[in-house]
Write a protein that holds these residues in place. Structure first.
Motif, PDB file in Angstrom:
ATOM      1  N   PRO A 115      13.269   2.407   3.918  1.00 55.23           N
ATOM      2  CA  PRO A 115      11.983   3.207   3.888  1.00 55.23           C
ATOM      3  C   PRO A 115      11.582   3.717   2.420  1.00 55.23           C
ATOM      4  N   SER A 116      12.407   3.910   1.638  1.00 60.75           N
ATOM      5  CA  SER A 116      12.111   4.449   0.420  1.00 60.75           C
ATOM      6  C   SER A 116      11.281   3.403  -0.636  1.00 60.75           C
ATOM      7  N   GLN A 117      11.746   1.967  -0.010  1.00 54.34           N
ATOM      8  CA  GLN A 117      10.959   0.926  -0.878  1.00 54.34           C
ATOM      9  C   GLN A 117       9.648   0.682  -0.044  1.00 54.34           C
TER      10      GLN A 117
ATOM     11  N   PRO B   3      11.922  -1.863  -8.886  1.00 48.71           N
ATOM     12  CA  PRO B   3      11.510  -2.205  -7.545  1.00 48.71           C
ATOM     13  C   PRO B   3      10.174  -1.683  -7.157  1.00 48.71           C
ATOM     14  N   PHE B   4       9.817  -0.266  -7.447  1.00 48.96           N
ATOM     15  CA  PHE B   4       8.801   0.253  -6.989  1.00 48.96           C
ATOM     16  C   PHE B   4       7.264  -0.320  -7.732  1.00 48.96           C
ATOM     17  N   THR B   5       7.548  -0.791  -8.773  1.00 48.87           N
ATOM     18  CA  THR B   5       6.210  -1.352  -9.482  1.00 48.87           C
ATOM     19  C   THR B   5       6.309  -3.024  -9.648  1.00 48.87           C
ATOM     20  N   SER B   6       7.400  -3.339  -9.410  1.00 45.10           N
ATOM     21  CA  SER B   6       7.786  -4.812  -9.637  1.00 45.10           C
ATOM     22  C   SER B   6       7.039  -5.656  -8.593  1.00 45.10           C
ATOM     23  N   ASP B   7       7.012  -6.893  -8.844  1.00 48.31           N
ATOM     24  CA  ASP B   7       6.664  -8.100  -8.004  1.00 48.31           C
ATOM     25  C   ASP B   7       7.325  -7.778  -6.657  1.00 48.31           C
TER      26      ASP B   7
END
Ligand code: C2E
Ligand code: MG
Ligand code: MG
Length: 665
Positions: A457-459, A401-405
């Motif tokens: 928020p972490s996302q 999820p951090f680097t993905s689309d």
């Protein structure tokens, strides 16, 4: 011989300075250059002349019929010996000099064979005329073939000597002898002279051709050098941005058309600014050169390409097919730089030498198929590598999820967040433990998708920091806090989380000052929580900004103490009003070790004179422990969960004189 030296020699030879003795190597070059055409000319010449030689059998039969059978036999015999021998030489690739020698010998032998088989003829008158034809052999030696001057002179001299000898034997009158001898002599002189001129001319044609060729080579080399210069990074010697873009296009085209997979890797030197500031720019340049060399060496083994992408950022493109190989190479690159052990005493993350963070991405079939995409993905992987504490390598993972689309969607959402009212603030009370009063509240940001789904928020905070959206969102948060809670004096102090990126942005303190004057709120009602996180480099800009904020009366708190790398050095550099100890330390207190750890941390912070706040107070046991450790302030679900402004205001209105909010929502 190098081109420059050769060029000088050729110039001298062309100017024909008499004093200049030309090196043998130049003649050697001439020989080897002219060898092929001379071999061809010799072959054509020998065949043509022997055809002619045989045709003269007809004139033999007409002019000297009595000896014709001997002369014709001699002609045929000479042909049968010389021609096969010549062909043998030609096909065994003998040099043009050897072929020319055979031609010259053939010519002289042919002349002698004709002359001495015809000489006994009784048709002396006919033969006396016929002898003039012998001059054709001399012309052949000097003009028809392309013999070198010496060979021409030797063979035509032999012919001259033969005719003079024949004249001595031939029963001609003195006048005849004189006429024929002068004719042959003048023929010898003229053809030798022309031959000498021809040889000179051939050599100067060669020199001119040489000169033209050298000039052309020089021009091509100059062009190549210029091209290389325009595509090379002057400092490190690797490709520059322009060349990188071109190369990337090549790799991309090969991938699109031929399916040749490749990987793009971004390599960033960790804490380079600090290195430069401390060791100076010269050392900084030297460091970049060493890193570039180490990267080049590593990548050469993989037939890759390296370029400098920005200040301290390099890019690597390499033909790779699997993610495992990408990960292996990325790690190899990181290790190569680590192994250099370039001292870097200024970083505060426990490492004392120069390292790099590597973000890599592998091309993969996608719908949009855009070239920029792979760089974008490598960039996101690099971001993750940096966020993971640097000196590590990360490969872009489309499912992360951090680097993905998904983070792309979040980035898009953030762009319209304030306009579409997708972003909001919730407030969580902070309680003063001794008085039990709500001393402050922390403003926490919330983001909803268009369909109402909550994004953590972490996302979204890391995405906002990466894209820079945090700058506007951060100011929006401060303004909203002022309007929601501070303008009407609902609470006395609100803490707002501020990202280091905001502190680094020019004009941040001025924008905050503008919000304060616009809303009429005093700076003393605000506290900014700074987390030592992602970009922990303590820039002088950050320190200056913090000083400016303090001048506005704003308090500076250190958030999540103990989770990052730079906490202690930050404590030394900045005079924090309050230090918030990360909740993980409290939650670890069910073991004696954990409890001792928390006690030590609290002691450390208190001894430095900061007010101590502990996060994550969830249970009565937590409260008891907090009291035992004489912690000043607490925050957590036990005191109150984060709630929206309206709920907060109404709850506050129920019990205003408590000077705080106690009820958990
Ligand atoms: P933080 O500043 O440390 O915020 C405290 C986080 O702990 C909040 O999570 C809060 O909901 C949660 N929390 C509070 N009490 C308890 C508890 O008793 N137990 C547990 N398990 N958690 C508790 P949240 O809202 O998800 O925020 C996460 C982080 O996102 C924040 O950590 C902060 O670093 C960042 N953040 C939130 N809002 C902003 C903002 O406006 N700007 C910036 N730059 N960062 C923000
Ligand atoms: Mg916080
Ligand atoms: Mg915190």
């Amino acid at each position: 011989m190098n081109d420059q030296r050769l060029s000088a020699i050729v110039e001298t030879a062309l100017l024909k300075k008499p004093s200049a003795t030309l090196p043998k190597s130049l003649y050697g070059l001439y020989q080897s250059e002219s060898d092929k055409p001379r071999r061809r000319i010799a072959r054509q010449g020998i065949w043509l002349s022997f055809v002619m030689y045989l045709l003269f059998s007809i004139t033999d039969a007409i002019l000297i019929p009595d000896v014709a059978r001997y002369s014709i036999t001699a002609r045929v015999l000479v042909g049968l010996i010389i021609l096969p021998f010549f062909e043998y030489q030609y096909h065994s690739n003998q040099s043009s000099n050897a072929l020319d020698l055979t031609c010259a010998v053939g010519l002289v032998v042919a002349y002698l064979a004709w002359l001495f088989t015809s000489l006994p003829t009784d048709y002396t008158v006919n033969f006396s005329y016929y002898m003039f034809y012998g001059c054709i052999f001399m012309m052949g030696a000097n003009l028809f073939f392309s013999f070198q001057f010496q060979l021409s002179v030797i063979s035509s001299t032999a012919i001259l000597a033969s005719v003079l000898t024949a004249l001595y034997i031939f029963p001609g009158s003195a006048t005849y002898r004189l006429t024929l001898a002068t004719f042959y002599l003048s023929c010898f002189a003229f053809t030798t002279y022309v031959n000498w001129k021809l040889n000179k001319e051939r050599f100067s044609v060669f020199l001119n051709a040489m000169k033209a060729r050298i000039r052309q080579t020089e021009a091509v080399q100059r062009g190549e050098a210029l091209l290389k210069l325009s595509r090379t990074d002057a400092l490190t010697g690797v490709a520059n941005r322009r060349a990188v873009d071109e190369k990337l296009r090549d790799f991309w085209d090969d991938w699109q058309m031929l399916g040749m997979s490749f990987s793009a890797m971004l390599v960033d030197v960790d804490f380079f600014k600090k290195f430069n500031d401390f060791y100076g720019h010269q050392e900084g340049d030297h460091c970049l050169r060493l890193v570039a060399d180490a990267l080049s060496e590593t990548i050469n083994k993989h037939h890759g390409f390296i370029g400098r992408y920005g200040g301290e950022e390099f890019i690597i493109l390499a033909p790779i097919t699997t993610e495992d190989e990408v990960a292996e190479l990325a790690e190899g690159i990181r290790l190569a730089v680590e192994d250099l052990r370039i001292a870097h005493e200024q970083r505060r993350d426990g490492t004392s030498f120069v390292t790099v963070s590597v973000g890599a991405a592998l091309v993969r079939p996608r719908n949009d198929g855009k070239l920029e995409r792979i760089i974008h993905e490598a960039d996101r992987a690099l971001y993750t590598a940096k966020a993971s504490g640097r000196n590590c390598s990360r490969v872009f993972d489309p499912n992360d999820p951090f680097t993905s689309d998904e983070s792309e969607n979040v980035a898009a959402l953030l762009r319209m967040a304030t306009r579409e009212k997708l972003v909001s603030l919730v407030y969580q009370p902070i309680q003063h433990i001794a008085s039990g009063e709500t001393e402050a509240v922390e403003a926490l940001m919330r983001l909803r998708m268009l369909d109402g789904t909550l994004v953590l928020p972490s996302q979204f905070i890391p995405v906002a920091e990466r894209t820079g959206a945090i700058l506007d969102l951060g100011l929006w948060a401060i303004r909203t806090v002022c309007q929601d809670l501070l303008m009407d004096g609902h609470v006395s102090l609100v803490s707002v989380n501020v990202s280091p990126i905001q502190l680094k942005a020019p004009g941040f303190a001025a924008s905050v000052a503008a919000i304060l004057s616009e809303t009429g709120v005093s700076g003393s009602k605000l506290a900014f929580e700074i987390t030592e996180g992602l970009d922990m480099e303590m820039h002088s800009d950050v320190l200056r900004c913090i000083a400016d904020l303090k001048r506005l009366g704003i308090r500076i708190w250190l958030d999540d103490f103990g989770t990052g790398f730079a906490g202690l050095s930050w404590l030394r550099l900045i005079d924090f009003d309050t230090v918030k100890i990360d909740r993980s330390f409290l939650h670890d207190c069910d073991t004696t070790r954990g409890k001792a750890m928390l006690r030590d941390i609290v002691g450390l912070v208190r001894n430095r004179g900061h007010s101590v706040l502990i996060e994550g107070v969830e249970t009565d046991e937590h409260v008891a422990l907090v009291r035992e450790l004489e912690i000043d302030k607490v925050q957590g679900f036990h005191v109150g969960r984060p709630v929206a402004a309206k709920q907060f205001q109404s709850a506050y209105a129920v019990n205003p004189h408590l000077h705080g909010y106690r009820k958990s929502a």
